[in-house]
Design a protein around this motif. Structure first.
Motif, short mmCIF file in Angstrom:
data_model
loop_
_atom_site.label_atom_id
_atom_site.label_comp_id
_atom_site.label_asym_id
_atom_site.label_seq_id
_atom_site.Cartn_x
_atom_site.Cartn_y
_atom_site.Cartn_z
N ALA A 44 71.33 40.45 19.43
CA ALA A 44 71.18 41.89 19.26
C ALA A 44 72.12 42.65 20.18
CB ALA A 44 69.73 42.31 19.51
N TYR A 45 72.35 42.13 21.37
CA TYR A 45 73.30 42.76 22.28
C TYR A 45 74.70 42.76 21.68
CZ TYR A 45 69.91 42.43 26.18
OH TYR A 45 68.83 42.57 27.01
N ALA A 46 75.06 41.68 21.04
CA ALA A 46 76.39 41.60 20.41
C ALA A 46 76.54 42.70 19.36
CB ALA A 46 76.62 40.23 19.80
N ASP A 47 75.49 42.89 18.56
CA ASP A 47 75.52 43.97 17.56
C ASP A 47 75.63 45.33 18.25
OD1 ASP A 47 75.24 42.08 15.58
OD2 ASP A 47 73.07 42.38 15.35
N LEU A 48 74.88 45.50 19.32
CA LEU A 48 74.89 46.77 20.03
C LEU A 48 76.26 47.08 20.61
CD1 LEU A 48 73.04 49.11 20.97
CD2 LEU A 48 72.52 47.76 23.02
N ARG A 49 76.93 46.08 21.17
CA ARG A 49 78.27 46.29 21.72
C ARG A 49 79.27 46.68 20.64
NH1 ARG A 49 76.83 41.59 24.62
NH2 ARG A 49 78.10 40.33 23.19
N GLU A 50 79.09 46.11 19.46
CA GLU A 50 80.00 46.41 18.35
C GLU A 50 79.83 47.83 17.84
OE1 GLU A 50 79.41 43.46 15.39
OE2 GLU A 50 80.28 41.82 16.60
N GLN A 51 78.68 48.42 18.08
CA GLN A 51 78.40 49.76 17.58
C GLN A 51 78.92 50.88 18.48
OE1 GLN A 51 74.29 50.35 16.28
NE2 GLN A 51 74.10 48.18 15.82
N GLY A 52 79.52 50.50 19.61
CA GLY A 52 80.07 51.53 20.49
C GLY A 52 79.68 51.29 21.94
N ARG A 53 80.09 52.20 22.78
CA ARG A 53 79.88 52.03 24.22
C ARG A 53 78.57 52.61 24.72
NH1 ARG A 53 84.97 54.64 26.82
NH2 ARG A 53 83.73 54.26 28.70
N VAL A 78 70.85 60.60 35.42
CA VAL A 78 72.11 61.33 35.40
C VAL A 78 71.93 62.60 36.23
CG1 VAL A 78 73.86 62.47 33.97
CG2 VAL A 78 72.70 60.41 33.13
N LEU A 79 72.54 62.61 37.41
CA LEU A 79 72.41 63.74 38.33
C LEU A 79 73.41 64.84 38.01
CD1 LEU A 79 72.08 61.69 41.65
CD2 LEU A 79 70.24 62.51 40.16
N ASP A 80 74.57 64.46 37.51
CA ASP A 80 75.59 65.40 37.08
C ASP A 80 76.16 64.89 35.76
OD1 ASP A 80 75.80 67.25 39.44
OD2 ASP A 80 76.27 65.36 40.46
N GLU A 81 76.36 65.81 34.84
CA GLU A 81 76.81 65.46 33.49
C GLU A 81 77.97 64.46 33.51
OE1 GLU A 81 79.44 68.04 30.67
OE2 GLU A 81 77.35 68.66 30.38
N ILE A 82 77.88 63.44 32.65
CA ILE A 82 78.96 62.48 32.51
C ILE A 82 79.34 62.36 31.03
CG2 ILE A 82 78.23 61.15 34.53
CD1 ILE A 82 77.13 59.04 32.60
N GLU A 83 80.45 61.71 30.79
CA GLU A 83 80.90 61.48 29.42
C GLU A 83 81.28 60.01 29.27
OE1 GLU A 83 84.68 62.77 26.64
OE2 GLU A 83 83.71 64.34 27.85
N ILE A 84 80.79 59.39 28.22
CA ILE A 84 81.12 58.00 27.91
C ILE A 84 81.65 57.94 26.48
CG2 ILE A 84 80.25 55.63 27.72
CD1 ILE A 84 78.04 56.35 29.67
#
Length: 407
Positions: A23-32, A301-307
């Motif tokens: 399931a992790y492999a599928d999750l990695r393929e779906q994005g970051r 998340v203490l300060d807004e981030i972007e991934i």
């Protein structure tokens, strides 16, 4: 509670808990990064992102050093859970600088390379005794007879907890750690609250005794440091001792049984290890990577981030999937293969950044001691029955591991 239909990640599904890695492999393929509604968390599954976020100071294990619950958009914990949160929130794992820095500096004196190295003969002697008893009995439960008593005894010895008082330590720890699972039930919370109160009361009495009669142990050392000006409140001392016990044995216990269960399922690797005991150090690292004892680690998340173009606002919670990161093919060649000779192995089972496991060197000594003792004293060790996996997802372990030793 079901996961979204397009997401294989389902931490309440026994089949997923038994083997989350596909399931992790599928999750990695779906994005970051993916939002997971059942726990209101953002899942991060790639090694590079997890490694970077563990070091990112825009994230924190707590937010209360900067915000009230209301300012952060979070509800305060229920009042009936107060004993657990008082205990948990004053341990250095759930603190941020400057409190984290102050407490870690004091505790790190007990975990210097020289101090830890001095423990090696004691740890090896204890491992030999436990394994010898297992062999004499012709087998038993590797979890109950070796994996649990070794690290519990070591950290209890460091803290100065008398041997006669140690029986409740593991049950207290197990009940407290139940609160680290995703969406714990009220029954789980009640057990954690009760264990937190009982463990705290015990340590409060032990600290009072050590004030009167100091010894050569960590609790006496923390009291002395406080008296010399390194300020440590009694609650911080209690929380630190509980954290050291919980973190000081949970990963080692589960790494031991997860590791041997993996070896029994890969007889070629076990045979190679039995033929060449010099593989023990790399085997320990690979087994911790292959079946990670702590699958998930949370940060606020203490300060807004972007991934990857996705803005994650202040007040959100990120779930970093250590188990997935340790199977990321971008970092590990053929990650689903158990390879005890793997040399390039930057697993993150001990975390990273300011919360990197302070006891990692000691854990490695304990794991090496028990593995070496089993290889030397029980070369015919074999599995009696397929073990039952604990239902927990975050802290990954087994209910037991029944083994026998041929005469």
């Amino acid at each position: 509670m079901a996961a979204p239909s397009d997401l294989a990640f389902d931490p309440w599904d026994p089949a997923f808990v038994a083997d989350p890695y596909p399931a992790y492999a599928d999750l990695r393929e779906q994005g970051r990064v993916r939002y997971f509604e059942p726990t209101n968390q953002w899942l991060v599954a790639h090694h590079a992102d997890v490694s970077a976020l563990l070091r990112d100071r825009r994230l924190g294990r707590t937010y209360q050093h900067r915000f009230t619950h209301e300012e952060f958009g979070r509800a305060a914990p229920p009042p009936e859970h107060e004993p657990f949160h008082t205990l948990n929130d004053h341990g250095m794992l759930d603190l941020e600088p400057p409190d984290h820095t102050r407490i870690r500096r004091l505790v790190s004196k007990a975990f210097t390379p020289r101090t830890v190295e001095r423990l090696r003969p004691y740890v090896r002697g204890l491992a030999d005794d436990l394994v010898s008893a297992l062999v004499e009995a012709g087998g038993g439960d590797l979890l109950r007879d070796v994996a649990e008593p070794l690290p519990v005894a070591v950290i209890a010895e460091m803290l100065g907890i008398p041997e006669s008082d140690r029986a409740p330590l593991r049950p207290w720890s197990a009940d407290i750690c139940g609160m680290y699972e995703l969406n714990p039930s009220e029954e789980t919370a009640a057990r954690a609250v009760r264990a937190s109160a009982e463990f705290s009361d015990y340590l409060r009495d032990l600290i009072a005794e050590r004030r009167k009669h100091p010894g050569d142990d960590l609790i006496s050392g923390l009291i002395a440091a406080h008296d010399e000006g390194d300020r440590l409140t009694e609650q911080e001392m209690i929380s630190t001792c509980v954290l050291l016990l919980n973190a000081g044995h949970e990963a080692t216990v589960n790494s031991t049984v997860n590791g041997w269960w993996a070896l029994f399922r890969h007889p070629d690797q076990l045979a190679a290890l039995r033929a060449d005991h010099s593989l023990v150090p790399s085997a320990i690292e690979e087994l911790m990577r292959y079946d990670t004892p702590l699958q998930l680690f949370e940060r606020w998340v203490l300060d807004e981030i972007e991934i990857d173009g996705q803005v994650i606002p202040r007040g959100a919670e990120i779930a970093m999937l250590f188990g997935s990161a340790n199977h990321d093919p971008a970092v590990f060649t053929d990650p689903s293969r158990l390879d005890l000779t793997r040399r390039d192995n930057p697993h993150i089972s001990f975390s990273a950044g300011i919360h990197y496991c302070i006891g990692a060197p000691l854990a490695r000594i304990e794991l090496a001691a028990s593995m070496t003792a089993l290889l030397e004293k029980a070369p015919t060790l074999r599995l009696v029955a397929e073990p039952q996996r604990k239902p927990n997802f975050v802290i990954r372990g087994l209910e037991g591991l029944a083994v026998e030793v041929g005469r």
